[in-house]
Design a protein around this motif. Structure first.
Motif, PDB file in Angstrom:
ATOM      1  N   GLY A   1      30.695 -30.151  22.422  1.00 39.53           N
ATOM      2  CA  GLY A   1      30.261 -28.803  22.075  1.00 39.53           C
ATOM      3  C   GLY A   1      29.911 -27.982  23.297  1.00 39.53           C
ATOM      4  N   SER A   2      29.359 -26.808  23.071  1.00 38.23           N
ATOM      5  CA  SER A   2      28.966 -25.919  24.161  1.00 38.23           C
ATOM      6  C   SER A   2      27.725 -25.140  23.744  1.00 38.23           C
ATOM      7  CB  SER A   2      30.104 -24.950  24.517  1.00 38.23           C
ATOM      8  OG  SER A   2      30.447 -24.156  23.395  1.00 38.23           O
ATOM      9  N   CYS A   3      27.010 -24.643  24.738  1.00 36.28           N
ATOM     10  CA  CYS A   3      25.800 -23.871  24.472  1.00 36.28           C
ATOM     11  C   CYS A   3      26.150 -22.396  24.291  1.00 36.28           C
ATOM     12  CB  CYS A   3      24.806 -24.022  25.621  1.00 36.28           C
ATOM     13  SG  CYS A   3      23.935 -25.603  25.604  1.00 36.28           S
ATOM     14  N   PRO A   4      25.490 -21.728  23.347  1.00 39.27           N
ATOM     15  CA  PRO A   4      25.777 -20.302  23.117  1.00 39.27           C
ATOM     16  C   PRO A   4      25.275 -19.427  24.262  1.00 39.27           C
ATOM     17  CG  PRO A   4      23.959 -21.021  21.731  1.00 39.27           C
ATOM     18  CD  PRO A   4      24.494 -22.249  22.393  1.00 39.27           C
ATOM     19  N   LYS A   5      25.797 -18.229  24.323  1.00 38.35           N
ATOM     20  CA  LYS A   5      25.386 -17.265  25.336  1.00 38.35           C
ATOM     21  C   LYS A   5      23.886 -16.997  25.222  1.00 38.35           C
ATOM     22  CE  LYS A   5      26.666 -12.768  27.257  1.00 38.35           C
ATOM     23  NZ  LYS A   5      27.540 -11.572  27.097  1.00 38.35           N
ATOM     24  N   GLY A   6      23.236 -16.859  26.377  1.00 40.55           N
ATOM     25  CA  GLY A   6      21.799 -16.619  26.389  1.00 40.55           C
ATOM     26  C   GLY A   6      20.970 -17.878  26.412  1.00 40.55           C
ATOM     27  N   THR A   7      21.649 -19.046  26.468  1.00 40.07           N
ATOM     28  CA  THR A   7      20.937 -20.321  26.554  1.00 40.07           C
ATOM     29  C   THR A   7      21.418 -21.098  27.768  1.00 40.07           C
ATOM     30  OG1 THR A   7      22.529 -21.601  25.237  1.00 40.07           O
ATOM     31  CG2 THR A   7      20.802 -20.399  24.038  1.00 40.07           C
ATOM     32  N   ILE A   8      20.673 -22.118  28.149  1.00 44.65           N
ATOM     33  CA  ILE A   8      21.079 -23.028  29.220  1.00 44.65           C
ATOM     34  C   ILE A   8      21.009 -24.457  28.700  1.00 44.65           C
ATOM     35  CG2 ILE A   8      20.322 -21.476  31.060  1.00 44.65           C
ATOM     36  CD1 ILE A   8      17.852 -23.345  31.385  1.00 44.65           C
ATOM     37  N   PRO A   9      21.920 -25.342  29.137  1.00 41.22           N
ATOM     38  CA  PRO A   9      21.896 -26.740  28.689  1.00 41.22           C
ATOM     39  C   PRO A   9      20.868 -27.554  29.482  1.00 41.22           C
ATOM     40  CG  PRO A   9      23.801 -26.366  30.085  1.00 41.22           C
ATOM     41  CD  PRO A   9      23.099 -25.044  29.968  1.00 41.22           C
ATOM     42  N   ILE A  10      19.988 -28.231  28.788  1.00 42.89           N
ATOM     43  CA  ILE A  10      18.987 -29.089  29.428  1.00 42.89           C
ATOM     44  C   ILE A  10      19.049 -30.463  28.766  1.00 42.89           C
ATOM     45  CG2 ILE A  10      16.555 -29.435  29.990  1.00 42.89           C
ATOM     46  CD1 ILE A  10      16.109 -26.473  29.816  1.00 42.89           C
ATOM     47  N   ARG A  11      19.257 -31.490  29.570  1.00 40.15           N
ATOM     48  CA  ARG A  11      19.304 -32.863  29.045  1.00 40.15           C
ATOM     49  C   ARG A  11      17.933 -33.251  28.498  1.00 40.15           C
ATOM     50  NH1 ARG A  11      17.867 -37.819  30.815  1.00 40.15           N
ATOM     51  NH2 ARG A  11      19.092 -39.594  30.048  1.00 40.15           N
ATOM     52  N   ARG A  12      17.904 -33.734  27.261  1.00 36.32           N
ATOM     53  CA  ARG A  12      16.641 -34.134  26.643  1.00 36.32           C
ATOM     54  C   ARG A  12      16.121 -35.429  27.264  1.00 36.32           C
ATOM     55  NH1 ARG A  12      16.424 -34.798  20.222  1.00 36.32           N
ATOM     56  NH2 ARG A  12      16.992 -32.562  20.402  1.00 36.32           N
ATOM     57  N   ILE A  13      14.854 -35.445  27.605  1.00 38.42           N
ATOM     58  CA  ILE A  13      14.207 -36.621  28.199  1.00 38.42           C
ATOM     59  C   ILE A  13      13.618 -37.471  27.082  1.00 38.42           C
ATOM     60  CG2 ILE A  13      12.309 -37.385  29.682  1.00 38.42           C
ATOM     61  CD1 ILE A  13      12.817 -34.704  31.235  1.00 38.42           C
ATOM     62  N   THR A  14      13.850 -38.775  27.138  1.00 41.81           N
ATOM     63  CA  THR A  14      13.410 -39.675  26.070  1.00 41.81           C
ATOM     64  C   THR A  14      12.061 -40.299  26.395  1.00 41.81           C
ATOM     65  OG1 THR A  14      14.450 -41.658  27.001  1.00 41.81           O
ATOM     66  CG2 THR A  14      15.836 -40.220  25.642  1.00 41.81           C
ATOM     67  N   ARG A  15      11.432 -40.825  25.345  1.00 44.20           N
ATOM     68  CA  ARG A  15      10.137 -41.506  25.506  1.00 44.20           C
ATOM     69  C   ARG A  15      10.270 -42.719  26.421  1.00 44.20           C
ATOM     70  NH1 ARG A  15       5.564 -41.155  22.468  1.00 44.20           N
ATOM     71  NH2 ARG A  15       6.690 -39.780  21.048  1.00 44.20           N
ATOM     72  N   LYS A  16      11.357 -43.486  26.251  1.00 43.34           N
ATOM     73  CA  LYS A  16      11.548 -44.682  27.083  1.00 43.34           C
ATOM     74  C   LYS A  16      11.650 -44.321  28.557  1.00 43.34           C
ATOM     75  CE  LYS A  16      13.779 -47.731  23.720  1.00 43.34           C
ATOM     76  NZ  LYS A  16      15.018 -48.491  23.380  1.00 43.34           N
ATOM     77  N   GLU A  17      12.362 -43.242  28.867  1.00 41.69           N
ATOM     78  CA  GLU A  17      12.508 -42.818  30.259  1.00 41.69           C
ATOM     79  C   GLU A  17      11.161 -42.423  30.849  1.00 41.69           C
ATOM     80  OE1 GLU A  17      17.089 -41.116  29.818  1.00 41.69           O
ATOM     81  OE2 GLU A  17      15.373 -39.757  29.705  1.00 41.69           O
ATOM     82  N   LEU A  18      10.356 -41.764  30.067  1.00 41.85           N
ATOM     83  CA  LEU A  18       9.041 -41.338  30.549  1.00 41.85           C
ATOM     84  C   LEU A  18       8.129 -42.534  30.783  1.00 41.85           C
ATOM     85  CD1 LEU A  18       7.578 -38.733  31.242  1.00 41.85           C
ATOM     86  CD2 LEU A  18       6.754 -38.626  28.886  1.00 41.85           C
TER      87      LEU A  18
END
Length: 575
Positions: A111-128
């Protein structure tokens, strides 16, 4: 007696209950902190995309991105483009690109992000939870690396600025690095094409990068902005190469972070997700892929803009910087491996830098960064000057380099000789192995007193009295110099020519290398002179010379050589 035992049992039970309560309280506190941090890191998404590699990409309102949590950016107005056009490096566009400048991320398939947004990778609980501390999450970086005008640390390396002053570059604890470094000017930009690989990382607590650094400030609290690719299992939960940025105001101690984990960098691109996996990657002796990374400061608005190829990713605003509000004083291009099993620790980590292969493997096997440029206030792209190559491997050195001043010293007797050179050695003192390169004056061996380039090597228990340089060594040298620097043709041919002149023996391989170099450098007259005086020629020589004429559209000379000279040659008849 029974009463005493009962009291003891009650006391133990009370301790167990209290400790259980204490553990539960700590667990609740940690859970609360993790939830608070995750809410801060993962901004509300207008749209979420599940990538086939397991990542979730949140499409976040560009005006609600993490950057605006920074106190200095509360009333910041987003700029979508720099106020000026930065120069493009048209001189380095190769006619036959051997590498493909492609940056595609795996999540793009979903997919792709709509105009006016930026893609940010979601950080998981395990990673934190894998981080050393919740507040330290995403702040990993090498500690202090340079201190200007300091000479009291014996473990440092010296680099000279353009004004002649000496600067110390210190080895990093738990890091093995290899990079080209240039310093001393007012840099407002740097760029390079970084070859993309998927190197092995031995442990989840280790990582490897290929990147560009721009730095300024004192060595114990320098500022740095960086971009490249990394493999970091602890931070990203896998071993895929991922694009990343990093910045710090205090040598990675309390400020800055990787990607958008903290506030500061303002992203404008709706196409590229920082921290997302990239593909395809280079294959050994197969297709090669690279990413063109550019970091340039807009001198009008003082924003440090980041580009991956043609994609403008965003910028570091001057409001979050101190020493780098106007310029950088140091640029590095190279790689970095973090591991506690380096610097003499055994067994040494197997985590690889770049492709994991040595530079001697050349294109197709060794990772590279090419088309290196710096930008200053003249807004002219330039080759790095006052540069040095540094490889810091602790007790396991895999390279050395230096600029050797060339003289023509007096040698009194024919049996005497003198050198200026670099040695790399290993083994016991009475049976060491050595490889060496430099210049020498050796009347007995070379029949005159001119300084000449040489290489020398020795196996254990076999120390030859004089250097030996074969045509295969020199042909390899000419090939390496040419492949790395055809855009700096005059410099490459100058050094290659001096090596060629110092050869004891010249065969068709070394002659052909020189002809090919001059043809690619569009010095067709010099190439033809070499061609005409060669004692013998092979298919490589003829092909290089004819191709040289075709490149310059000197068709008449090319056809004359092809149909007149070649058709009458012994080589043609024998073929």
């Amino acid at each position: 007696m029974e009463k005493r035992i009962t009291l003891r049992l009650l006391f133990v039970i009370a301790l167990l209950v209290l400790s259980s309560v204490d553990v539960e309280a700590k667990a609740r506190k940690i859970t609360s902190e993790v939830n608070r941090k995750l809410k801060l890191l993962n901004k509300p998404a207008i749209k979420s995309i599940k990538s086939e590699d397991g990542d979730i990409i949140n499409c976040v309102d560009i005006y609600k991105q993490p950057a605006f949590d920074h106190p200095a950016l509360k009333n910041h107005k987003i700029e979508m483009r720099p106020s000026i056009s930065f120069p493009s490096d048209t001189t380095t566009a190769a006619k036959n690109e051997s590498s493909q400048r492609v940056l595609s991320q795996i999540w793009h398939k979903s997919g792709s992000c709509p105009k006016g947004t930026i893609p940010i990778r979601r950080i998981t609980r395990k990673e934190l939870l894998r981080a050393a501390s919740i507040e330290h999450f995403g702040r990993e970086g090498p500690r202090s690396s340079f201190v200007a005008n300091t000479t009291n640390n014996k473990s440092s390396y010296f680099v000279y600025r353009n004004n002649g002053t000496k600067v110390n570059v210190f080895p990093l604890p738990n890091h093995s690095t290899a990079y080209l470094i240039t310093l001393g000017y007012s840099y407002i930009g740097a760029r390079g094409n970084i070859n993309i690989w998927n190197p092995r990382v031995q442990s989840p607590n280790e990582y490897t990068t290929a990147q560009i650094w721009l730095k300024s400030g004192p060595g114990d609290s320098f500022e740095s902005i960086e971009a490249g690719w990394m493999v970091n299992p602890k931070l990203f939960s896998d071993t895929q190469p991922r694009v990343f940025i990093r910045w710090t105001l205090d040598s990675y101690q309390k400020t800055g972070c990787i990607n958008l984990i903290c506030s500061g960098f303002v992203q404008t691109s709706q196409e590229i997700g920082l921290g997302s996996a990239i593909q395809p990657t280079s294959q050994r002796w197969g297709d090669q892929y690279e990413v063109d990374i550019q970091i340039n400061m807009d001198p009008n608005m003082r924003r440090w803009w980041l580009k991956f190829g043609d994609d403008v990713i965003g910028y570091w605003p001057f409001e979050i910087l101190t020493y780098m509000q106007q310029k950088a004083v140091l640029v590095q291009w190279g790689g970095d491996v973090y591991s506690k099993n380096v610097k003499g620790v055994k067994p040494h980590t197997t985590t690889a830098m770049g492709s994991g292969d040595h530079a001697s493997a050349l294109l197709g096997a060794a990772c590279y960064i090419n088309k290196l440029r710096i930008l200053d206030y003249s807004l002219q792209l330039k080759y790095p000057e006052w540069a040095a190559y540094l490889i810091t491997m602790g007790y396991s050195y895999i390279g050395a380099r230096g600029n050797i001043n060339v003289w023509s010293p007096r040698v009194e007797l024919p049996n005497d000789y003198t050198t200026g050179q670099i040695w790399l050695k290993n083994g016991p003192g009475n049976s060491f192995e050595s490889i060496e390169v430099g210049w020498m004056v050796n009347q007995k061996l070379l029949c005159d007193t001119q300084p000449r380039f040489f290489v020398r090597w020795t196996e254990a228990n076999n120390n030859p009295p004089y250097p030996k340089l074969t045509s295969q060594h020199l042909a390899s040298y000419l090939y390496v110099e040419g492949q790395q620097a055809w855009t700096q043709t005059s410099q490459a041919l100058h050094h290659g020519g001096r090596v060629f002149e110092g050869m004891m023996e010249r065969d068709v391989v070394s002659w052909s290398s020189m002809v090919d170099g001059h043809c690619k450098g569009e010095m067709i007259g010099d190439a033809r002179n070499l061609f005409d005086i060669m004692p013998e020629r092979n298919v490589v020589t003829w092909t290089a010379m004819i191709d040289g004429y075709m490149r310059l559209e000197s068709f008449k000379d090319g056809f004359e050589l092809l149909f007149t000279r070649l058709s009458k040659s012994r080589f043609y008849a024998g073929s």
